[in-house]
Write an enzyme that holds these catalytic residues in place. Structure first.
Site, PDB file in Angstrom:
ATOM      1  N   GLY A  69       0.815  -1.203   0.000  1.00 62.54           N
ATOM      2  CA  GLY A  69       0.000   0.000   0.000  1.00 62.54           C
ATOM      3  C   GLY A  69       0.847   1.251   0.000  1.00 62.54           C
ATOM      4  O   GLY A  69       0.493   2.254  -0.644  1.00 62.54           O
ATOM      5  N   THR A  70       1.961   1.211   0.707  1.00 64.17           N
ATOM      6  CA  THR A  70       2.868   2.355   0.725  1.00 64.17           C
ATOM      7  C   THR A  70       3.415   2.634  -0.675  1.00 64.17           C
ATOM      8  O   THR A  70       3.467   3.777  -1.130  1.00 64.17           O
ATOM      9  CB  THR A  70       4.027   2.103   1.701  1.00 64.17           C
ATOM     10  N   SER A 196      -4.235  -1.439   0.609  1.00 66.07           N
ATOM     11  CA  SER A 196      -3.261  -2.455   0.996  1.00 66.07           C
ATOM     12  C   SER A 196      -3.963  -3.731   1.425  1.00 66.07           C
ATOM     13  O   SER A 196      -4.868  -3.698   2.267  1.00 66.07           O
ATOM     14  CB  SER A 196      -2.383  -1.932   2.141  1.00 66.07           C
ATOM     15  N   HIS A 198      -3.255  -6.359   3.264  1.00 63.90           N
ATOM     16  CA  HIS A 198      -3.219  -6.907   4.615  1.00 63.90           C
ATOM     17  C   HIS A 198      -4.228  -6.235   5.539  1.00 63.90           C
ATOM     18  O   HIS A 198      -4.460  -6.700   6.663  1.00 63.90           O
ATOM     19  CB  HIS A 198      -1.817  -6.834   5.207  1.00 63.90           C
ATOM     20  N   CYS A 322       4.470   8.526  23.985  1.00 61.70           N
ATOM     21  CA  CYS A 322       5.229   7.661  24.890  1.00 61.70           C
ATOM     22  C   CYS A 322       5.534   6.308  24.271  1.00 61.70           C
ATOM     23  O   CYS A 322       6.309   5.536  24.819  1.00 61.70           O
ATOM     24  CB  CYS A 322       4.455   7.450  26.185  1.00 61.70           C
TER      25      CYS A 322
END
Length: 469
Positions: A69-70, A196, A198, A322
């Protein structure tokens, strides 16, 4: 162990497994060859393209399979920008796009192009009027990028309205549909789309890129004859077949599952603030994906909370600073202006049992309380250690330099009682999350955020808060 991180990735769909194994036997040959094995592989590839195109809502010859997808996003952006280079080199992206889009935008800027971000409201929603204003503000835009639904908070964007604005302006719209495509096609006259596999239980390493006919597109060189020159290299036909088959199988159950999971998400949205004090549920309540809910817990370390929930048997994710290796809050939460401390994203996969959601709601309060107990509340002496003025004068300064979230906010909470109503507490902090979490704390606590300023000649920033209650 209940897996509540479907927005990141889904386990393989049973249909994907079956299709993958079957395609290994018939889809191993070069589909560009004319012999029997090549023709058999070509038939599988063409059938997968037709299946995926039907789900996307485009023509088969408009759809390209990519390696992720990227890669689909990067290729789509680069090709659209290159194809419209004569129209201009200005790129518009929403402030809450996936990092893949933002990284490509940075590469475009580094190559000499210009980039402008379109802001969102506290729900993460992109206003069509803001897109129109950004297009009118100039310079001439070459491409607009707006996701169909946000990956962190689940907010659905008004893509159809935005697409109409872009069409009227003669500017193509690229839509990152990774999160929404499993649940249904993207409405509107979009120009390019990426997704994408997945995300719907297909194999990793398969992306979809759709480019509508008539959209100017210049593939990056070098190119070859495969996938219309837009995704060079030998096609992974078994994975592509599995991706298309699992998308169709997911869609077949999407309507019923969306209705069922939406009820469970509504339950989490309603009950978490009642079960856990000082919690902010973020993202649109109505215009959202059916399976995603995100909330932030005041005075909580996000990484510690994720570990606590993992020990309790729940896999969730977070946009909290965090949990980030960069120690900066999620760009999505930052753009929305909401609390980032103790952020938890719950994304329910299809088939999630109601009992698992109830058990999650049962263990969450104890997990949050346990993490909060690990953070030592500031003592009067500790809070006064960095005071620039004596207590009782109506002003107080807390030195939180060098301390990570959520400590600066905890120390602010401990110091606010040291000034009378109308008095001002100044917090010195150099953690990037303070810029987001201190104003959010003021909103939650009914105090007035006065703004920030550089901390003299030293490091960090001075955040000023007036006590109202």
């Amino acid at each position: 162990m209940p897996y509540f991180d479907a927005a990141s990735s889904l386990p393989p769909h049973p249909v994907a497994r079956q299709a993958l194994l079957a395609a290994f036997d018939d889809g191993w040959a070069d589909p560009s060859r004319l012999h029997r094995e090549g023709r058999r592989a070509r038939m599988l590839l063409d059938a997968a393209r037709e299946t995926a195109a039907e789900a996307v809502g485009c023509r088969p010859d408009e759809l390209t399979f990519t390696s992720s997808g990227t890669r689909a996003l990067h290729t789509g952006m680069a090709g659209a920008l290159a194809g419209r280079a004569r129209a201009g080199r200005h790129l518009l992206v929403s402030a809450v796009e996936h990092s893949a889009v933002l990284h490509a935008a940075e590469a475009h800027r580094a190559a000499g192009g210009t980039v402008a971000e379109i802001g969102v409201d506290r729900g993460g929603l992109v206003a069509p009027a803001d897109v129109a204003a950004a297009l009118a503000a100039g310079p001439a835009a070459a491409l607009v990028c707006v996701q169909s639904a946000n990956h962190e908070v689940g907010t659905r964007q008004p893509v159809a309205d935005i697409a109409e604005i872009c069409r009227a302006a003669g500017v193509p719209l690229l839509v990152d549909a990774a999160q929404s495509l499993p649940w249904g096609p993207v409405a509107g006259a979009w120009s390019l789309l990426a997704a994408s596999a997945h995300k719907w239980g297909g194999p990793g390493g398969v992306g979809l890129m759709a480019v509508r006919k008539g959209v100017r597109f210049a593939p990056a060189s070098p190119v070859d004859e495969r996938e219309s020159g837009r995704a060079p290299g030998f096609e992974n036909i078994p994975a592509v077949v599995a991706a298309a088959a699992s998308l169709r199988a997911f869609r077949a159950e999407a309507g019923a599952e969306a209705a069922r999971l939406s009820v469970l998400v509504d339950r989490i949205r309603e009950r978490v603030p009642r079960l856990v004090p000082d919690v902010e549920v973020v993202g649109e309540a109505a215009h959202r994906l059916p399976h995603v809910v995100t909330f932030s817990c005041l005075h909580v370390d996000g990484e510690a909370l994720l570990h606590a929930l993992d020990r309790a048997g729940f896999a969730v994710s977070s946009g909290s600073s965090c949990t980030s290796s960069t120690l900066t809050p999620s760009h999505v939460l930052r753009a929305m202006g909401v609390l980032s401390e103790g952020n938890v994203r719950v994304s329910l996969p299809p088939g999630t049992a109601e009992e698992d959601v109830e058990r999650f709601l049962a263990v969450l309060p104890e997990a949050v309380a346990g993490v909060r107990a690990q953070l030592t509340p500031p003592t009067v002496a500790g809070a006064a250690a960095g005071a620039a003025e004596p207590a009782g004068t109506g002003t107080f300064t807390v030195d939180s330099l060098g301390k990570r979230c959520p400590v600066p906010v905890i120390e602010l909470a401990g110091a606010i009682g040291r000034v009378a109503v109308g008095g001002v507490v100044t917090v010195l902090a150099d953690d990037a999350a303070a810029r987001l979490d201190i104003p959010a704390w003021c909103t939650m606590r009914g105090q007035e955020y006065l703004g920030e300023s550089p901390h003299g000649d030293g490091p960090g920033t001075a955040y000023r808060v007036r006590r109202l209650v």
